[in-house]
Design a protein around this motif. Structure first.
Motif, mmCIF file in Angstrom:
data_model
loop_
_atom_site.group_PDB
_atom_site.id
_atom_site.type_symbol
_atom_site.label_atom_id
_atom_site.label_comp_id
_atom_site.label_asym_id
_atom_site.label_seq_id
_atom_site.Cartn_x
_atom_site.Cartn_y
_atom_site.Cartn_z
ATOM 1 N N PHE A 37 0.828 -1.202 0.000
ATOM 2 C CA PHE A 37 0.000 0.000 0.000
ATOM 3 C C PHE A 37 0.871 1.264 0.000
ATOM 4 O O PHE A 37 0.590 2.212 -0.748
ATOM 5 C CB PHE A 37 -0.937 0.002 1.214
ATOM 6 N N HIS A 38 1.907 1.280 0.821
ATOM 7 C CA HIS A 38 2.770 2.473 0.875
ATOM 8 C C HIS A 38 3.446 2.738 -0.462
ATOM 9 O O HIS A 38 3.536 3.879 -0.912
ATOM 10 C CB HIS A 38 3.828 2.310 1.965
ATOM 11 N N ARG A 42 2.645 6.077 -2.692
ATOM 12 C CA ARG A 42 3.647 7.044 -3.145
ATOM 13 C C ARG A 42 3.657 7.143 -4.671
ATOM 14 O O ARG A 42 3.916 8.208 -5.226
ATOM 15 C CB ARG A 42 5.027 6.648 -2.616
ATOM 16 N N MET A 43 3.372 6.037 -5.326
ATOM 17 C CA MET A 43 3.369 6.063 -6.794
ATOM 18 C C MET A 43 2.211 6.887 -7.341
ATOM 19 O O MET A 43 2.383 7.658 -8.280
ATOM 20 C CB MET A 43 3.274 4.643 -7.355
ATOM 21 N N VAL A 44 1.021 6.695 -6.782
ATOM 22 C CA VAL A 44 -0.155 7.355 -7.372
ATOM 23 C C VAL A 44 -0.558 8.616 -6.605
ATOM 24 O O VAL A 44 -1.347 9.413 -7.093
ATOM 25 C CB VAL A 44 -1.370 6.399 -7.468
ATOM 26 N N GLN A 45 -0.012 8.781 -5.410
ATOM 27 C CA GLN A 45 -0.259 9.978 -4.582
ATOM 28 C C GLN A 45 -1.741 10.222 -4.330
ATOM 29 O O GLN A 45 -2.207 11.361 -4.353
ATOM 30 C CB GLN A 45 0.402 11.202 -5.219
ATOM 31 N N GLN A 155 11.517 0.652 0.404
ATOM 32 C CA GLN A 155 11.418 -0.806 0.583
ATOM 33 C C GLN A 155 12.796 -1.416 0.862
ATOM 34 O O GLN A 155 12.888 -2.588 1.194
ATOM 35 C CB GLN A 155 10.825 -1.486 -0.658
ATOM 36 N N GLU A 156 13.835 -0.586 0.698
ATOM 37 C CA GLU A 156 15.219 -1.020 0.953
ATOM 38 C C GLU A 156 15.570 -2.301 0.197
ATOM 39 O O GLU A 156 16.173 -3.224 0.731
ATOM 40 C CB GLU A 156 15.454 -1.185 2.458
ATOM 41 N N MET A 157 15.149 -2.362 -1.054
ATOM 42 C CA MET A 157 15.451 -3.540 -1.880
ATOM 43 C C MET A 157 16.873 -3.462 -2.417
ATOM 44 O O MET A 157 17.412 -2.380 -2.643
ATOM 45 C CB MET A 157 14.487 -3.597 -3.073
ATOM 46 N N GLU B 64 5.997 10.834 5.197
ATOM 47 C CA GLU B 64 5.500 9.732 6.023
ATOM 48 C C GLU B 64 4.422 8.993 5.246
ATOM 49 O O GLU B 64 3.785 9.549 4.367
ATOM 50 C CB GLU B 64 4.912 10.277 7.327
ATOM 51 N N HIS B 65 4.237 7.765 5.635
ATOM 52 C CA HIS B 65 3.231 6.982 4.917
ATOM 53 C C HIS B 65 1.845 7.219 5.499
ATOM 54 O O HIS B 65 1.701 7.613 6.651
ATOM 55 C CB HIS B 65 3.578 5.500 4.956
#
Lengths: 193, 159
Positions: A37-38, A42-45, A155-157, B64-65
């Motif tokens: 979800f996060h 962030r992608m679609v705001q 996501q620290e990938m 922030e999320h």
């Protein structure tokens, strides 16, 4: 049995779900719905759209259970679905994105949540301006660069995993990230001063 | 290495720059990190890069999320239950829609072009032309041959 022993925990859960243990899906959902979800948010705001897309991601995982083969990390597969949905949405709604969603977001629960933590109105406004600037700078990045930054930063990938999600080489991801951060450094240079 | 004139350090070119990005993201091993810190301490250009990148990193932390809306789980549960109840035919239709037709399109287009081309440029067919069949043995010729044989028989010396 021996293959199960070497599978990562998420892939093992998915294999067990494929084989009929439905409670494993609930566990996968609990583990990953927040991060998915996060990422989408962030992608679609836009919170409502992000929730819809996140639900679609898990619905697709549910539908694809019979075909699932643990050939890659589960999260790679999961984020690949999420990224494709996000990129499609961004492509289809390119012209509707922008200030509308940012303003709407400022007025909803997020703003209330922040204001609860920051009684100082001035600090809250400064925070909102900074947030809007950051989001604006990120919004101007090409969608793939944006996705790469989110996977790298939030996501620290690893680069290899980002590469698999994006379907490109590791060196392409490094180049993508370098260009993305270069643009962000240029747009948000005043924060370094 | 050092660059006081405003130019960039070679460490910021190409793949090397990844080292600096990883340093700012704290993804390097302690030994590599120490080596890089020694370099950065002496390189104004890399110091500038580090400061800017860290500022970006911190700025991104501001974002922030958001939290789920309260009905998220319930709505997802409803969708999953509806999915489980869907008839097999509907799922098969979904699968059909999911099958990408893209690889077939160029093939279909090529086949169509070939068909059209074949219709227009096919070699002239023999079907419309009259093919000269070998002449049937002329009756006259048969009669003549019979007469010749009869004549030969007549000319044969009688015993």
């Amino acid at each position: 049995m021996s293959t199960c022993a070497v599978l990562e925990p998420d892939a093992l859960l998915m294999v067990r779900f494929r084989d009929g243990e439905t409670q494993c899906f609930t566990e996968l959902l609990d583990r990953h719905r927040v991060s998915v979800f996060h990422f989408l948010y962030r992608m679609v705001q836009n919170q409502a759209v992000a929730e819809e897309l996140a639900q679609e991601v898990f619905l697709r995982v549910y539908r694809s259970r019979a075909k699932y083969e643990p050939s890659a990390k589960f999260t790679t597969w999961l984020f690949r679905i999420a990224m494709n949905l996000a990129l499609n949405w961004v492509r289809d709604n390119r012209h509707e994105q922008g200030q509308g969603s940012l303003d709407e977001e400022m007025l909803d629960g997020k703003a209330r949540q922040v204001s609860d933590h920051r009684p100082d109105v001035e600090a809250f406004l400064v925070y909102q301006v900074k947030l809007a600037e950051v989001r604006g700078a990120i919004d101007r990045l090409p969608a793939k660069q944006r996705a790469a930054v989110f996977m790298h930063k939030y996501q620290e990938m690893e680069y290899s995993q980002i590469a698999k999600v994006l379907g490109c080489s590791e060196s392409a991801v490094k180049s993508l990230l370098f260009r993305a951060y270069e643009s962000l450094r240029a747009r948000l240079a005043h924060y370094a001063g | 290495m050092l660059d006081d004139s405003g130019g960039t350090c070679p460490l910021q070119d190409g793949d090397n720059a990844q080292l600096l990005l990883d340093y700012c993201a704290r993804r390097l091993s302690p030994s590599v990190e120490r080596s890089l810190e020694l370099h950065i301490a002496e390189c104004p250009s890399c110091q500038k890069f580090r400061d800017q990148q860290r500022a970006i990193w911190n700025a991104l932390d501001v974002w922030e999320h958001a939290d789920f809306s309260p009905g998220f789980d319930l709505r997802l549960q409803e969708k999953l239950e509806a999915e489980a109840r869907r008839p097999v035919t509907a799922k098969a239709m979904d699968w059909m829609q999911g099958v990408s037709m893209r690889p077939a399109l160029p093939l279909a287009a090529a086949f169509l072009l070939w068909m059209v081309g074949w219709q227009f440029f096919k070699p002239a067919s023999d079907a419309g032309q009259t093919v000269p069949l070998p002449d049937p043995p002329a009756i006259e010729q048969v009669e003549s041959t019979l007469e010749d044989m009869e004549m030969l028989n007549q000319l044969a010396p009688s015993e």
